[in-house]
Design a protein around this motif. Structure first.
Motif, mmCIF file in Angstrom:
data_model
loop_
_atom_site.group_PDB
_atom_site.id
_atom_site.type_symbol
_atom_site.label_atom_id
_atom_site.label_comp_id
_atom_site.label_asym_id
_atom_site.label_seq_id
_atom_site.Cartn_x
_atom_site.Cartn_y
_atom_site.Cartn_z
ATOM 1 N N ALA A 253 0.852 -1.192 0.000
ATOM 2 C CA ALA A 253 0.000 0.000 0.000
ATOM 3 C C ALA A 253 0.887 1.240 0.000
ATOM 4 O O ALA A 253 1.928 1.274 0.664
ATOM 5 N N TRP A 254 0.472 2.265 -0.732
ATOM 6 C CA TRP A 254 1.348 3.433 -0.883
ATOM 7 C C TRP A 254 1.636 4.093 0.459
ATOM 8 O O TRP A 254 2.746 4.600 0.672
ATOM 9 N N ARG A 255 0.666 4.103 1.375
ATOM 10 C CA ARG A 255 0.909 4.736 2.677
ATOM 11 C C ARG A 255 2.025 4.009 3.438
ATOM 12 O O ARG A 255 2.891 4.634 4.059
ATOM 13 N N GLU A 256 2.001 2.678 3.372
ATOM 14 C CA GLU A 256 3.046 1.907 4.053
ATOM 15 C C GLU A 256 4.399 2.172 3.392
ATOM 16 O O GLU A 256 5.421 2.340 4.079
ATOM 17 N N ALA A 257 4.427 2.203 2.071
ATOM 18 C CA ALA A 257 5.689 2.480 1.376
ATOM 19 C C ALA A 257 6.218 3.862 1.754
ATOM 20 O O ALA A 257 7.427 4.039 1.994
ATOM 21 N N ALA A 258 5.333 4.850 1.824
ATOM 22 C CA ALA A 258 5.755 6.201 2.193
ATOM 23 C C ALA A 258 6.299 6.240 3.619
ATOM 24 O O ALA A 258 7.325 6.880 3.894
ATOM 25 N N ASP B 82 2.939 9.716 5.871
ATOM 26 C CA ASP B 82 2.073 9.177 4.816
ATOM 27 C C ASP B 82 0.979 10.148 4.399
ATOM 28 O O ASP B 82 -0.098 9.736 3.961
ATOM 29 N N GLY B 83 1.274 11.441 4.477
ATOM 30 C CA GLY B 83 0.300 12.446 4.053
ATOM 31 C C GLY B 83 0.359 12.706 2.551
ATOM 32 O O GLY B 83 1.029 12.006 1.791
ATOM 33 N N GLU B 84 -0.373 13.750 2.134
ATOM 34 C CA GLU B 84 -0.446 14.064 0.714
ATOM 35 C C GLU B 84 0.915 14.458 0.134
ATOM 36 O O GLU B 84 1.230 14.140 -1.013
ATOM 37 N N ALA C 171 3.771 13.248 1.105
ATOM 38 C CA ALA C 171 4.486 11.988 0.918
ATOM 39 C C ALA C 171 3.972 11.258 -0.326
ATOM 40 O O ALA C 171 4.744 10.624 -1.051
ATOM 41 N N ARG C 172 2.673 11.360 -0.577
ATOM 42 C CA ARG C 172 2.109 10.712 -1.775
ATOM 43 C C ARG C 172 2.709 11.316 -3.047
ATOM 44 O O ARG C 172 3.083 10.597 -3.974
ATOM 45 N N ARG C 173 2.791 12.667 -3.086
ATOM 46 C CA ARG C 173 3.390 13.329 -4.247
ATOM 47 C C ARG C 173 4.852 12.913 -4.414
ATOM 48 O O ARG C 173 5.319 12.658 -5.523
ATOM 49 N N ARG C 174 5.554 12.853 -3.276
ATOM 50 C CA ARG C 174 6.963 12.455 -3.330
ATOM 51 C C ARG C 174 7.106 11.023 -3.842
ATOM 52 O O ARG C 174 8.024 10.698 -4.583
ATOM 53 N N LEU C 175 6.178 10.176 -3.456
ATOM 54 C CA LEU C 175 6.230 8.776 -3.867
ATOM 55 C C LEU C 175 5.968 8.639 -5.373
ATOM 56 O O LEU C 175 6.601 7.817 -6.050
ATOM 57 N N HIS C 176 5.054 9.461 -5.901
ATOM 58 C CA HIS C 176 4.829 9.455 -7.347
ATOM 59 C C HIS C 176 6.109 9.834 -8.093
ATOM 60 O O HIS C 176 6.470 9.205 -9.093
ATOM 61 N N THR C 177 6.793 10.874 -7.597
ATOM 62 C CA THR C 177 8.047 11.297 -8.228
ATOM 63 C C THR C 177 9.099 10.204 -8.143
ATOM 64 O O THR C 177 9.822 9.928 -9.111
ATOM 65 N N THR C 178 9.178 9.550 -6.991
ATOM 66 C CA THR C 178 10.179 8.494 -6.791
ATOM 67 C C THR C 178 9.904 7.309 -7.706
ATOM 68 O O THR C 178 10.825 6.729 -8.289
ATOM 69 N N ALA C 179 8.635 6.934 -7.847
ATOM 70 C CA ALA C 179 8.285 5.829 -8.755
ATOM 71 C C ALA C 179 8.636 6.193 -10.194
ATOM 72 O O ALA C 179 9.132 5.352 -10.963
ATOM 73 N N SER C 180 8.409 7.459 -10.576
ATOM 74 C CA SER C 180 8.754 7.898 -11.922
ATOM 75 C C SER C 180 10.262 7.826 -12.152
ATOM 76 O O SER C 180 10.720 7.409 -13.224
ATOM 77 N N ARG C 181 11.038 8.205 -11.150
ATOM 78 C CA ARG C 181 12.497 8.123 -11.282
ATOM 79 C C ARG C 181 12.962 6.678 -11.369
ATOM 80 O O ARG C 181 13.920 6.364 -12.080
#
Length: 424
Positions: free
Chosen positions: A368-373, A380-382, A384-394
């Motif tokens: 789950a994205w919250r756990e990954a963040a 695991d806030g918003e 962190a969600r944006r940061r996780l999208h950037t990290t997945a893209s990288r």
């Protein structure tokens, strides 16, 4: 001309970027400055693109005179030398450029020189080294936020992947390049890369549309010749023999100083001759292309297997690139923070927490994205969600694969079609 009556060298540089070489040269001739390295550099660049090999001598003189911007002049000299097919001299000039840029901590210059060395390696058939230099350049671009140069590096990587038969990765890099914010010169190069990749993937109609756009933007001289060379091959793939011959004929007239693109035209003419039953003529043209160097024949082996088989039957030894397996395995070495895709190591500079995300999902599976963040940033806030999208893209960027990391609703997971290995 400027208000002081002197030529505006920066304005001339922009003219040359647009492929308006005659106008640029005419402006330079109105204010001769034969001891000014920048004037010599621009004059040589214009002359060379208009088919005069003496342009190289002017850029070489500029390199001998330059001091403050010496790295950039050596970079230009290297670029012209490898286009002339003088690979060893090109590498030497580019190494000198890299030394200048490294000493001055000029990160943009360093990326340019690494890119240039990658191109030189590619044209000598050293695809492993070419990929290494290209990925080093991309790491510098990521790490130092040099977005203005990103598309050129992506085009190099697309070309190297094509030469290695890695068409999935080649398409990813070419699409990235075209999607970027590009100056006119970069857009021509990126469109050509994507058009040629689509042709090699068996989609010549789509490739033709992009190459037509590149041709419209190409201007004059050698740059137009390069676009015509790739268009000739696209016409061939579509069965348009008359258009292919016309494009190849016009291209040859413009490519006296551009060895790699001339080799591509010769392959097109050789294939035309083979299809017309003129095998001796085809072989003569093929020999001439092969004498220039292994690239771009490495790419065209994927398109014209009958021509390459004919050459081999006559005792020639052309490069035999084959379509590479898709989705090579990934190895993550945790103790040294090293990432390997297949047999190649990928530089991690500027990739942020992408390596950590890959390692986390490879060890523990979908999450789950919250756990990954929380595991990466302890929140695991918003944000962190944006940061996780950037990290997945990288992470996708590191592997040159848009499906390497998948985001399914609230869950992140790795592409299960790859083999993932984590080494402590």
């Amino acid at each position: 001309m400027g208000p002081d009556g002197r030529v505006d060298l920066e304005a001339v540089r922009i003219f040359l970027q647009l492929g308006r070489y005659r106008e640029g040269e005419a402006a330079l001739d109105r204010d001769p400055q034969p001891e000014n390295p920048e004037w010599l550099r621009l004059k040589g660049w214009a002359r060379w693109h208009l088919g005069d090999e003496k342009g190289l001598l002017l850029v070489r003189k500029a390199a001998s005179l330059a001091r403050e911007r010496a790295g950039w002049v050596w970079q230009d000299l290297g670029a012209l030398l490898f286009r002339a097919g003088r690979w060893e001299e090109a590498e030497e000039a580019l190494r000198r450029a890299l030394d200048h840029f490294t000493a001055r901590e000029d990160h943009l210059g360093r990326a340019w020189a690494l890119h240039g060395l990658g191109v030189a390696h590619l044209h000598r058939g050293r695809t492993g080294w070419a990929l290494r230099r290209g990925e080093e350049a991309l790491a510098v671009v990521r790490g130092k936020s040099l977005g203005s140069f990103r598309s050129r590096v992506l085009v190099l990587l697309s070309s190297v992947h094509r030469a290695r038969g890695e068409l999935r990765e080649a398409l990813f890099r070419a699409e990235q390049a075209v999607a970027g914010r590009l100056d006119p010169d970069d857009r021509v190069v990126a469109l050509r890369a994507l058009g040629t990749t689509l042709r090699l993937l068996g989609k010549p109609a789509q490739g033709s549309e992009l190459l037509e756009e590149a041709l419209e933007l190409a201007g004059e001289g050698a740059r137009r010749g390069v676009a015509l060379a790739e268009m000739a091959l696209c016409h061939l793939a579509l069965g348009r023999k008359r258009l292919a011959r016309r494009a190849a004929g016009e291209a040859l007239e413009l490519l006296d100083t551009h060895a790699p693109a001339r080799a591509r035209v010769l392959v097109a003419l050789a294939e035309l001759s083979r299809r017309e039953g003129k095998e001796e003529g085809a072989l003569a043209l093929f020999r001439e292309a092969l004498a220039i160097g292994p690239y771009p024949l490495m790419e065209e082996a994927l398109s014209f297997p009958e021509l390459f088989a004919l050459a081999e039957a006559e005792g020639l030894a052309p490069p035999r690139t084959r379509r590479a397996p898709e989705r090579p395995g990934v190895r993550l070495v945790l103790s040294e923070r090293r990432l390997f895709v297949g047999r190649r190591e990928v530089p991690l500079e500027g990739s942020g927490r992408a390596f950590d995300l890959l390692a986390l999902l490879a060890r523990e599976g979908p999450m789950a994205w919250r756990e990954a963040a929380r595991r990466l940033w302890e929140e695991d806030g918003e944000e962190a969600r944006r940061r996780l999208h950037t990290t997945a893209s990288r992470a996708r960027d590191l592997l040159a694969d848009r499906e390497a990391v998948l985001w399914r609703e609230e869950v992140l997971e790795l592409d299960g079609r790859r083999r993932w290995e984590v080494i402590s």
